[in-house]
Design a protein around this motif. Structure first.
Motif, PDB file in Angstrom:
ATOM      1  N   ASP A  20      23.671 -43.796  -1.881  1.00  0.00           N
ATOM      2  CA  ASP A  20      25.037 -43.810  -2.287  1.00  0.00           C
ATOM      3  C   ASP A  20      25.455 -45.013  -2.962  1.00  0.00           C
ATOM      4  O   ASP A  20      26.232 -45.020  -3.881  1.00  0.00           O
ATOM      5  N   ILE A  66      24.292 -35.091  -9.667  1.00  0.00           N
ATOM      6  CA  ILE A  66      24.632 -35.772 -10.888  1.00  0.00           C
ATOM      7  C   ILE A  66      24.818 -34.653 -12.202  1.00  0.00           C
ATOM      8  O   ILE A  66      25.846 -34.895 -12.980  1.00  0.00           O
ATOM      9  N   MET A 101      24.280 -42.107 -12.360  1.00  0.00           N
ATOM     10  CA  MET A 101      25.484 -41.648 -13.055  1.00  0.00           C
ATOM     11  C   MET A 101      25.858 -42.372 -14.569  1.00  0.00           C
ATOM     12  O   MET A 101      26.166 -41.849 -15.364  1.00  0.00           O
ATOM     13  N   HIS A 129      32.728 -46.417   5.476  1.00  0.00           N
ATOM     14  CA  HIS A 129      33.614 -45.339   5.694  1.00  0.00           C
ATOM     15  C   HIS A 129      33.214 -44.342   6.534  1.00  0.00           C
ATOM     16  O   HIS A 129      34.103 -43.563   6.921  1.00  0.00           O
ATOM     17  N   TYR A 183      36.310 -50.732  -3.277  1.00  0.00           N
ATOM     18  CA  TYR A 183      36.278 -50.702  -4.943  1.00  0.00           C
ATOM     19  C   TYR A 183      36.660 -49.295  -5.217  1.00  0.00           C
ATOM     20  O   TYR A 183      37.378 -48.996  -6.337  1.00  0.00           O
ATOM     21  N   ARG A 184      35.759 -48.485  -4.757  1.00  0.00           N
ATOM     22  CA  ARG A 184      35.679 -47.134  -5.080  1.00  0.00           C
ATOM     23  C   ARG A 184      36.983 -46.293  -4.434  1.00  0.00           C
ATOM     24  O   ARG A 184      37.282 -45.201  -4.881  1.00  0.00           O
ATOM     25  N   GLY A 185      37.554 -47.024  -3.591  1.00  0.00           N
ATOM     26  CA  GLY A 185      38.862 -45.975  -2.913  1.00  0.00           C
ATOM     27  C   GLY A 185      38.178 -45.273  -1.605  1.00  0.00           C
ATOM     28  O   GLY A 185      39.163 -44.365  -1.205  1.00  0.00           O
ATOM     29  N   ALA A 186      37.295 -45.383  -1.421  1.00  0.00           N
ATOM     30  CA  ALA A 186      36.587 -44.801  -0.244  1.00  0.00           C
ATOM     31  C   ALA A 186      37.200 -44.903   0.874  1.00  0.00           C
ATOM     32  O   ALA A 186      36.949 -44.141   1.991  1.00  0.00           O
ATOM     33  N   ARG A 229      25.736 -40.434 -18.103  1.00  0.00           N
ATOM     34  CA  ARG A 229      26.933 -40.416 -18.782  1.00  0.00           C
ATOM     35  C   ARG A 229      26.461 -41.052 -20.363  1.00  0.00           C
ATOM     36  O   ARG A 229      27.004 -40.445 -21.417  1.00  0.00           O
ATOM     37  N   ARG A 277      35.859 -39.827 -10.935  1.00  0.00           N
ATOM     38  CA  ARG A 277      35.849 -40.779 -10.290  1.00  0.00           C
ATOM     39  C   ARG A 277      34.571 -40.799  -9.268  1.00  0.00           C
ATOM     40  O   ARG A 277      34.622 -39.708  -8.838  1.00  0.00           O
ATOM     41  N   THR A 278      34.019 -41.910  -8.883  1.00  0.00           N
ATOM     42  CA  THR A 278      33.116 -41.867  -7.972  1.00  0.00           C
ATOM     43  C   THR A 278      33.455 -41.384  -6.614  1.00  0.00           C
ATOM     44  O   THR A 278      32.848 -40.433  -6.159  1.00  0.00           O
ATOM     45  N   GLN A 279      34.700 -41.552  -6.203  1.00  0.00           N
ATOM     46  CA  GLN A 279      35.348 -41.060  -4.948  1.00  0.00           C
ATOM     47  C   GLN A 279      35.437 -39.587  -5.066  1.00  0.00           C
ATOM     48  O   GLN A 279      34.925 -38.895  -3.968  1.00  0.00           O
ATOM     49  N   MET A 291      22.924 -43.103  -6.911  1.00  0.00           N
ATOM     50  CA  MET A 291      23.971 -42.619  -7.685  1.00  0.00           C
ATOM     51  C   MET A 291      24.636 -43.274  -8.678  1.00  0.00           C
ATOM     52  O   MET A 291      24.723 -42.656  -9.739  1.00  0.00           O
ATOM     53  N   GLU A 330      44.227 -53.492  -7.283  1.00  0.00           N
ATOM     54  CA  GLU A 330      44.459 -52.107  -7.644  1.00  0.00           C
ATOM     55  C   GLU A 330      45.617 -51.469  -7.586  1.00  0.00           C
ATOM     56  O   GLU A 330      46.027 -50.818  -8.502  1.00  0.00           O
ATOM     57  N   LEU A 344      27.943 -33.992 -14.524  1.00  0.00           N
ATOM     58  CA  LEU A 344      27.908 -33.990 -15.952  1.00  0.00           C
ATOM     59  C   LEU A 344      28.377 -32.573 -16.812  1.00  0.00           C
ATOM     60  O   LEU A 344      29.195 -32.614 -17.538  1.00  0.00           O
TER      61      LEU A 344
END
Lengths: 505, 79
Positions: free
Chosen positions: A295, B38, A303, A175, A143-146, A307, B53-55, A299, A69, B42
């Motif tokens: 989570d 969600i 998502m 987290h 990976y998400r940066g959480a 999208r 982003r997810t975070q 989600m 990253e 959107l």
């Protein structure tokens, strides 16, 4: 080693507690990790290498993800990430589901004369469903940066392996605990509240779950022909109480133990039997599992699909219909509990009613008096738990037919009184009291923390608490807890029946 | 004066804008469940022409935090 065994209560726990107070703080996590490995090895030393290998591999992947990253090598990061997720899931599937998958493939292919081998010697590593979800939580958070990747392998190992939560949860998202691995404190207040919580859990497990469990085992051992309707309902209601006290008792003990060592875990149960919908039930039952699925599975999946749907119709703002995905999540949630179609049906049933609650059923329940909602939830969860308890589909269907009054040809030989002995009659009012929020008065602290811990789940039972009542409880509570501890120890010393239901998951 | 973000939340959550404020969150807004999150994402992405982003989605636990995230991403008319 289980929390209710004499070896844990009278040898392992006192020794580890004493060690944690005496050892230099810099060596504390190493000591706790070592103790946790011993705890795990006690139940199955043959799988310690697997656990260590998974911990080391995921720790290295965490570092690699962060390194990639920082160098903006996103494609390679994605490859490493998905390979790691696939590896963890493959390991779980291999140990837990490979025979189930092979057996089902064989059912389909055997007419063509083709069969896959059955791996009879495959032992399920203790707690694999739980530690795999911990590992996935870590990798996904990085990976998400959480969260930041954990530099210290000992601290990371402790997150995965710490004995209070290693074998049956609660499932702690990385987290939520990242800071506590290096910054936590234990004072007398925290330690004593942890010890009290542990005692309450011990009492739930030993004094309530075990007696109900003995009755339930006897009833479920009967054939459908021997089961009268009343006995069948007694059996499944007893099982509901056994399962709740078994697992919420275990969670209380895990949370209490965590506190005794300075960790704060989120709550895992919040009086599920007062729920007015299946949606609410899953906000109150095994909360750490529902949170994990929400989570890390629901989600991202919803998502992604939402999208895609929006890309197909740009400019049109529509609300996404998640019902097929919701059903899929609960199918997976069901099968997470074990490799059998009964667990799958358990999940499918819950998913089915959740989907219905998104529409007309949800509106109907909201408009009707609370008693209708409670009756609805009662029937759904009891029917679903028949599949959860019975080992085969045939046994579950036979049991359900008895509940519906269609079995019981020989029921007169096995009357209700043969199972509901004086002990069950004495414990039932206590158990019914303990499944309501009234019970929380005994566990001093956790209601106060509930609002912060749950986020969405509102604290209940706070209003109307008089000063006199609270003062009385301050006096009564320690006495009651001492009685629970003594009775539980006496029971443990004298009994051999002491299974933990969630260990097999 | 109406607020674009509050109006968007009111529209997606199907609650009157007057019931929402900067501190509204899933904990104090029953309609704000996982699916609503969600749908909010959107709608926000479409309305403010941003990609979350997810975070960032996970950290938007109040309307104020959502506003702060969007301002950071350069969405106009929110300050």
């Amino acid at each position: 080693m289980v929390f209710t065994s004499p070896i844990f209560l009278f040898f392992f726990l006192p020794l580890v507690l004493a060690g944690s107070w005496l050892i230099h703080p810099r060596l504390l996590n190493s000591f706790l990790l070592l103790a946790s490995v011993v705890f795990y090895a006690w139940g199955g030393a043959e799988h310690v290498p697997l656990l260590v290998a998974l911990v080391v591999a995921n720790w290295l992947v965490g570092l690699a993800l962060e390194w990639l990253e920082e160098r903006e090598r996103y494609q390679l990061k994605d490859v490493v990430y998905f390979a790691c997720i696939a590896g963890n899931v493959a390991c779980l599937v291999y140990f837990k589901y490979v025979n189930f998958i092979f057996d089902n493939i064989n059912l389909l292919l055997s007419p063509a004369g083709f069969t896959l081998p059955h791996m009879a010697q495959l032992l399920l590593p203790l707690g694999i469903s739980f530690f795999t979800f911990h590992l996935l939580s870590y990798v996904i958070d990085i990976y998400r940066g959480a969260a930041r990747a954990q530099r210290n392998p000992i601290d990371f190992g402790l997150y995965i392996c710490f004995f209070p939560q290693l074998i049956a949860g609660p499932i702690i998202r990385y987290h939520d605990i990242e800071e506590q691995l290096t910054q936590r404190r234990v004072d007398l207040e925290k330690f004593s509240s942890g010890a009290e919580r542990f005692i309450v859990g011990l009492g739930k497990k030993v004094l309530l779950a075990n007696p109900f469990g003995q009755m339930v085992d006897q009833i479920f051992a009967l054939s459908a022909a021997d089961l009268g309707t009343g006995t069948a309902w007694l059996g499944i209601c007893g099982y509901a109480l056994q399962l709740y006290f078994d697992f919420s008792g275990y969670s209380d003990m895990a949370i209490g133990l965590g506190r005794m060592f300075g960790f704060e875990y989120l709550e895992n149960f919040n009086y599920p039997f007062i729920s007015r919908s299946i949606h609410e039930f899953w906000q109150r039952w095994h909360i750490s599992l529902s949170n994990w699925f929400r989570d890390y599975f629901y989600m991202p999946m919803v998502m992604t699909f939402a999208r895609r749907a929006q890309l197909r119709n740009p400019g049109v703002r529509r609300k996404f219909d998640d019902r097929p995905l919701l059903a899929l999540v609960f199918f997976v949630c069901g099968i997470w509990h074990g490799a059998s179609w009964n667990f799958a049906i358990f999940g499918i049933l819950h998913g089915f009613f959740l989907v219905l609650e998104r529409g007309a059923l949800g509106r109907f329940l909201k408009a009707k008096p609370a008693v209708i909602s409670h009756v609805y939830v009662f029937f759904v969860i009891m029917i679903a738990w028949v599949f959860f308890r019975c080992e085969t589909l045939q046994a579950a269907l036979g049991y359900l037919s008895a509940m519906a009054g269609l079995g019981g040809a020989n029921a007169a030989d096995f009357p209700i009184a043969a199972f509901a002995d004086h002990r069950i009659l004495l414990l039932t009012p206590l158990a019914l009291l303990a499944i309501t929020p009234l019970f929380s008065r005994i566990t001093r602290d956790w209601r106060a923390r509930a609002g912060q811990a749950f986020g969405q789940v509102a604290a209940v039972g706070e209003a109307g608490q008089s000063g006199v009542l609270e003062t009385g409880l301050i006096v009564v509570r320690p006495v009651l807890q001492a009685v629970i501890l003594l009775l539980a120890c006496a029971y443990i010393a004298g009994q051999t029946y002491n299974p933990f239901l969630y260990f097999r998951f | 004066m109406t607020d674009r973000l509050i109006d968007l939340f009111a529209n997606v959550l199907n609650v009157p804008a007057s019931e929402l404020n900067e501190d509204s969150s899933p904990a104090n807004t029953p309609a704000w469940d996982s699916l609503a999150t969600i749908n909010l994402v959107l709608a926000i992405e479409q309305e403010f022409k941003v990609k979350l982003r997810t975070q960032q989605i996970m950290s938007m636990s109040t309307i104020a935090l959502a506003r702060a995230t969007l301002i950071k991403l350069g969405a106009a008319g929110l300050a």
